[in-house]
Design a protein around this motif. Structure first.
Motif, mmCIF file in Angstrom:
data_model
loop_
_atom_site.group_PDB
_atom_site.id
_atom_site.type_symbol
_atom_site.label_atom_id
_atom_site.label_comp_id
_atom_site.label_asym_id
_atom_site.label_seq_id
_atom_site.Cartn_x
_atom_site.Cartn_y
_atom_site.Cartn_z
ATOM 1 N N ARG A 6 -26.972 38.033 19.089
ATOM 2 C CA ARG A 6 -25.966 39.092 19.289
ATOM 3 C C ARG A 6 -26.327 39.957 20.494
ATOM 4 N NH1 ARG A 6 -26.645 39.785 13.449
ATOM 5 N NH2 ARG A 6 -25.127 38.401 12.506
ATOM 6 N N ASN A 7 -27.603 40.295 20.635
ATOM 7 C CA ASN A 7 -28.027 41.143 21.767
ATOM 8 C C ASN A 7 -27.886 40.423 23.089
ATOM 9 O OD1 ASN A 7 -28.612 43.284 20.046
ATOM 10 N ND2 ASN A 7 -30.733 42.662 19.765
ATOM 11 N N PRO A 55 -29.840 48.506 25.554
ATOM 12 C CA PRO A 55 -28.858 49.391 24.950
ATOM 13 C C PRO A 55 -29.494 50.710 24.534
ATOM 14 C CG PRO A 55 -29.391 47.575 23.475
ATOM 15 C CD PRO A 55 -30.069 47.306 24.767
ATOM 16 N N LYS A 69 -25.541 38.168 23.694
ATOM 17 C CA LYS A 69 -24.089 38.188 23.943
ATOM 18 C C LYS A 69 -23.651 39.552 24.473
ATOM 19 C CE LYS A 69 -22.754 34.579 20.707
ATOM 20 N NZ LYS A 69 -22.005 34.258 19.473
ATOM 21 N N ARG A 70 -24.269 40.624 23.993
ATOM 22 C CA ARG A 70 -23.925 41.961 24.488
ATOM 23 C C ARG A 70 -24.311 42.115 25.938
ATOM 24 N NH1 ARG A 70 -25.890 46.502 20.396
ATOM 25 N NH2 ARG A 70 -27.619 46.282 21.826
ATOM 26 N N ALA A 105 -28.316 47.338 15.166
ATOM 27 C CA ALA A 105 -27.649 48.429 15.885
ATOM 28 C C ALA A 105 -28.389 49.757 15.744
ATOM 29 C CB ALA A 105 -26.216 48.570 15.395
#
Length: 60
Positions: free
Chosen positions: A55-56, A10, A58-59, A38
């Protein structure tokens, strides 16, 4: 043979120019995904870092 799709890191955190994940058909391969938030900061505790790793992923 399945098409290989690469997922870049990201925007924001400074990372090497490597794929965080790749997908070939139904197979998802992840590697070296750090537990940053984030804003690109790494939390102090393992538990917090692990939460951000999940979370990362899942992203991706």
């Amino acid at each position: 043979m399945a098409l290989i799709e690469h997922f870049a890191a990201p925007a924001g955190p400074t990372t090497p120019p490597l794929s965080f994940a790749m997908r070939a058909g139904d197979l998802l391969v992840v590697s070296g995904i750090p537990g940053f938030d984030a804003d690109g900061a790494i939390p102090e505790t393992f538990e917090a870092q692990f939460g951000f790793v999940v979370r990362n992923i899942k992203r991706a």
